[in-house]
Structure formats: C-alpha cells, structure tokens
Design an enzyme around this catalytic site. Structure first.
Site, PDB file in Angstrom:
ATOM      1  CG  HIS A  97      19.980 -12.231 -42.265  1.00 46.92           C
ATOM      2  ND1 HIS A  97      20.049 -10.562 -41.897  1.00 46.92           N
ATOM      3  CD2 HIS A  97      21.033 -13.115 -42.624  1.00 46.92           C
ATOM      4  CE1 HIS A  97      21.060 -10.918 -41.130  1.00 46.92           C
ATOM      5  NE2 HIS A  97      22.397 -12.185 -41.962  1.00 46.92           N
ATOM      6  CG  ASN A 137      29.610 -16.698 -42.387  1.00 44.40           C
ATOM      7  OD1 ASN A 137      29.339 -16.540 -43.147  1.00 44.40           O
ATOM      8  ND2 ASN A 137      29.914 -17.865 -41.142  1.00 44.40           N
TER       9      ASN A 137
END
Length: 344
Positions: free
Chosen positions: A22, A69
C-alpha cells in the site's frame, strides 16, 4: 512565475506500513528525493514534504501523514496554500488491477476503489489530475485485498519493487519535462502508443543530428539522453549502454549522484555482466547508508554470475554478507554456492 508542481505519493504513516504494498507511492517519492538531492524533509499541512528544482521545474514532493483514507485533507491544504492548479498535480499510488511490475499513467479518472484517490477526489472536488498507478497485482487465492495490500514485499519481489519505484520516478520526470501524453506513450507498457511513429530513415536522420549536438555540447545531458533513446529504438544496444555510462559520469560531475546511479542501473539492466558497474551501484547505496539496497545489488550480481562463474558469484555474496552478516538470502546463496564450487 509558474506554480509549483505537486508530486504526491500515497501511503500510511508508521514503521509497520513502511514496506507494504500500500505504500509504494512513498517509495516513488523517496526515489525522486534521493535522485535529485532534495535534502531534508519538513512537516507541513499534515504531510512530509521536500522542495526543490527538478528538470528546471519547481516541485513539492509530499507524503500524506494522515492515513490513506484521509489523504485528501493534506492534498487540499497544500494545493490551496501554494495555489497549485490541478493540472500541476500527479499522484503515485498502488493499484490492484495493474499487474505487479507494470506502471500505468492516466490523465484523469475515478478512484477505482483506491481509498486515497477517493479521499483526494472528495476533498478537491475534481478527478482531472494525473496519476501514476504502480501495479501490485491481485492477491493470491482467497486472500482479502485489505490483507494483501498491508503485507510487505518479500524476496525477489522486494528487489523488483525497488526497481519499479526507480522506473516510476523516470516516468514522473518525463511528465515534468514533456507532459502526461508523452509519459503515457513511453511508460504504459501494453497501451497503444500515442507518440509519432518514425521510420528507420527518420530515426537515422535524428541520430545524426543528435550526435552532432552531443559533439557541440559534450557536457550537456539533454542531447545525450535523446541520443540514447534513439539508439535503443534502432537496436544499438551496446552504444546505448555506453551512453548511459557517459550520462552517469556527467551527472556525477554535476554532483547529482542519485541520477548518476539511476543511469548505471539502467545500463546494467541491459548488460548485467558489467561487474564493475554493478559494484559501483552497490557502493553508491553504501555511501547513502542504504545497506538494504547495497546488499540487494550484490545479490543481483550473484544471480547473474551463478550459472556462469560460481566463484565470482560467491565473491559477490561475500560482499553482501560483509554488509549484513545475517542476511538470510545471502547466507542461503553462500551455502548453495559453496556446495556448487566443491562439486565443480
């Protein structure tokens, strides 16, 4: 004066996320900051940033220090404060739908389920910014994507991920210098070419002109870079490799060690038998205190030499172990190569 360019890499803060799939966007930012000697970073507007000049452009490199996020919070803050228009933003991020080892550049688009992109689009209210997708591929078997993206790269995949981060940095440099269309045509591996197609005669005519430019300005890296690109298209591989090494020498002379090392890596990717160059790459990483990449480079050399000269491969492994005596792959190589040399 034109606004800065904002080059942003997505990732999660914290040591446990540092090497995960990620966080490949952060690897791209690290590669650019190192290559262009941008010095120490600073914290501002919920991001870790670097400022400097890259290929004549004022740039701000950024890693959001929010979690993935909430990435849009710092992007909006940086764009608002520095008055950066959306066409001067590019975001590097991981992408499950792009095979591992591939890059894809896009001029605009949706978030495709990537939460960092989702947050950016929500906060700036626009999706017409460039993005560089760093392929990590789909998880194996029944593994959930959320678990897969938070796992670190291991073994050979870790080495390949570092190499791809360097190629991603190359792609962003082309975006800076030539724009997104040219960058897409050069780096979107299986995408249809959007650049002009030249005949053999056209390329040979260009070759003659660029060679003359190199003769007139022997210390200018721009014509030499163009020369190497044309030589590659014409299949002049040995000449292109020599050009890469000349570029490395020029960048070294200009104090741009990161870019010099990048050119050496490109040269040995084509001709891995250049042992002295492989060692020079490892030594540069050592000079930057990047022990992991130095070890990885000696093991790449050992991989190449293993089937050709087991004693030379063993010497390369010994150099790796001199840096990290407990490196598991190097120790396994050492045991295997000693058995091989004893039976040869």
């Amino acid at each position: 004066m034109a606004a800065k360019r904002l080059i942003l890499g997505l990732g999660n803060p914290g040591a446990k996320y540092e090497k995960t799939r990620h966080n490949v966007g952060w690897r791209v930012i690290d590669a650019l900051a190192s290559r262009h000697n941008l010095g120490a970073s600073r914290r501002e507007r919920r991001a870790q940033t670097w400022d400097g000049i890259v290929l004549g452009e004022r740039v701000k490199l950024a890693k959001p220090l929010t979690f993935m996020n909430r990435s849009g919070e710092c992007v909006r803050a940086l764009m608002d404060y520095y008055e950066i228009p959306i066409h001067r933003l590019i975001v590097a991020h991981d992408d499950l739908d792009t095979p591992f080892g591939k890059l894809r550049l896009r001029k605009a688009g949706g978030h495709g389920g990537q939460n960092g992109l989702r947050s950016i689009i929500q906060h700036i209210g626009d999706n017409s910014f460039a993005r560089l997708r760093f392929g990590i591929g789909r998880p194996p078997g029944k593994m959930q994507p959320v678990d897969y993206v938070l796992q670190p790269f291991k073994g050979d995949d870790a080495i390949e991920a570092d190499a791809l981060a360097g190629r991603a940095a190359d792609a962003i440099e082309v975006w800076l210098r030539d724009g997104i269309e040219i960058a897409m045509s050069q780096f979107n591996g299986d995408a249809p070419s959007q650049g002009k197609q030249y005949s053999q005669a056209d390329l040979e005519a260009q070759l003659a002109m660029v060679r003359r430019a190199c003769e007139l300005a022997p210390r200018d890296t721009k014509p030499l870079t163009k020369l190497v690109a044309i030589q590659k298209k014409l299949g002049m591989i040995d000449e292109a490799v020599r050009g890469r090494l000349r570029l490395a020498a020029l960048f070294d002379g200009q104090g741009e060690g990161g870019r010099a090392n990048s050119e050496r890596i490109k040269a040995v990717t084509i001709k891995p038998e250049l042992t002295n160059v492989q060692c020079a790459i490892a030594e540069w990483h050592l000079s930057q205190n990047n022990l992991r990449k130095a070890v990885a480079r000696y093991l790449i050399l050992a991989d190449y030499q293993r089937e050709r000269d087991s004693e030379a491969a063993l010497r390369a492994v010994d150099l790796a172990l001199a840096i990290n005596p407990q490196h598991p792959k190097a120790l396994a190589y050492q045991r295997s190569l000693k058995r091989q040399t004893e039976t040869d």
